[in-house]
Design an enzyme around this catalytic site. Structure first.
Site, PDB file in Angstrom:
ATOM      1  N   TYR A   1       3.975  -1.360   9.979  1.00 10.21           N
ATOM      2  CA  TYR A   1       2.710  -2.009  10.320  1.00 10.21           C
ATOM      3  C   TYR A   1       1.589  -1.417   9.469  1.00 10.21           C
ATOM      4  O   TYR A   1       1.684  -0.287   8.977  1.00 10.21           O
ATOM      5  CB  TYR A   1       2.404  -1.837  11.803  1.00 10.21           C
ATOM      6  CG  TYR A   1       3.251  -2.701  12.713  1.00 10.21           C
ATOM      7  CD1 TYR A   1       2.739  -3.873  13.274  1.00 10.21           C
ATOM      8  CD2 TYR A   1       4.567  -2.362  13.010  1.00 10.21           C
ATOM      9  CE1 TYR A   1       3.511  -4.663  14.119  1.00 10.21           C
ATOM     10  CE2 TYR A   1       5.354  -3.141  13.848  1.00 10.21           C
ATOM     11  CZ  TYR A   1       4.815  -4.301  14.400  1.00 10.21           C
ATOM     12  OH  TYR A   1       5.590  -5.087  15.221  1.00 10.21           O
ATOM     13  N   GLU A   2       0.536  -2.192   9.318  1.00 10.51           N
ATOM     14  CA  GLU A   2      -0.549  -1.864   8.393  1.00 10.51           C
ATOM     15  C   GLU A   2      -1.239  -0.536   8.698  1.00 10.51           C
ATOM     16  O   GLU A   2      -1.813   0.100   7.804  1.00 10.51           O
ATOM     17  CB  GLU A   2      -1.576  -2.999   8.418  1.00 10.51           C
ATOM     18  CG  GLU A   2      -2.622  -2.942   7.338  1.00 10.51           C
ATOM     19  CD  GLU A   2      -3.540  -4.153   7.394  1.00 10.51           C
ATOM     20  OE1 GLU A   2      -4.707  -4.012   6.996  1.00 10.51           O
ATOM     21  OE2 GLU A   2      -3.089  -5.235   7.835  1.00 10.51           O
TER      22      GLU A   2
END
Length: 260
Positions: free
Chosen positions: A50-51
């Site tokens: 995830y970012e």
């Protein structure tokens, strides 16, 4: 099984696109649901990133945002955002990016910035975040969006994330070495870019949907492959897995609201 919603069909069809060996950059929302259904069914060893910098995360409930504590708590490890983008993403270490968007055009370019003129928009959207970099640097991109004339438009007012640009070899001419969008999964059908023109083409139609419905919900004259197949319906395992994680997520988030 025949008792499922179009959204459930979309999520499960998207999950099937992933493999056990993928290193996947996950977007919040429908992409996150699809990636975690894949992890909990046919791809247990998939690496979800995830970012926010969480690597190898295995959430028990779906995150509300990239800053959700569930991601860090269940990750194999967490790195800084600059390291995530410079080393992992720009370093070519991520095989697949999973994105959504507010609008998409026939060449799979995405808009998450504005609807209407940029200086006087009808709607101001959240913006690109890391999506432009994900679209450019992941080995390939999968996109999940409900099919509607509001979302599938003939011409984007703003291109936030590069798909296939003007079509053909536009990505290559711009110096991009990744494949770009290879599949768009909707609630009615699955589309893939034509090998030569890169225009999105219907490859399979979900149970209960029709060609006429697909045509009516698209903002351009949509193309169909020479041979269009029926999308396989969800299995009992796929549907149960999706509903279980959605139920856990709803329960957890309701609990947070009550505590607040």
């Amino acid at each position: 099984m025949s008792d499922f919603t179009p959204t459930e069909m979309m999520t499960i069809a998207a999950a099937r696109a992933l493999t056990n060996d993928d290193v996947c950059f996950v977007g919040i929302g429908a992409p996150s649901a699809a990636c975690n259904v894949a992890r909990l069914t046919h791809a247990p060893d998939i690496t979800l990133i995830y970012e926010s910098g969480t690597v190898g995360t295995r959430p028990d409930v779906l995150p509300l945002s990239i800053g959700d504590g569930e991601l860090c708590d269940t990750a194999l490890f967490t790195v800084s955002v600059p390291e995530m983008f410079r080393y992992w993403l720009q370093g070519g270490r991520i095989t697949t990016g999973f994105l959504g968007g507010a609008q998409i055009d026939r060449f799979a370019n995405l808009n998450t910035t504005v609807v209407g003129p940029y200086d006087r928009p009808k709607v101001r959207l959240p913006g690109g975040g890391g999506a432009p970099e994900i679209a450019s640097n992941c080995g390939q991109i999968f996109i999940t969006m409900a099919l509607s004339k509001r979302g599938f438009v003939d011409r984007l007012p703003f291109i936030t994330s590069m798909g296939h640009g003007e079509g053909g070899n536009h990505r290559e001419r711009l110096g991009l070495k990744t494949k770009g969008p290879t599949r768009v999964i909707t609630d009615l059908c699955v589309l893939e870019p034509d090998p030569a023109t890169k225009e999105l083409t219907v490859m399979s139609i979900h149970q209960g949907a029709t060609r006429e419905e697909i045509i009516d919900n698209c903002g351009w004259p949509i193309r169909f492959a020479e041979t269009v197949i029926d999308t396989p319906v969800p299995t009992e395992t796929e549907l149960t897995t999706l509903r279980d994680i959605n139920a856990r997520t709803k329960k957890a988030h309701q609990g947070n609201k009550e505590a607040a």
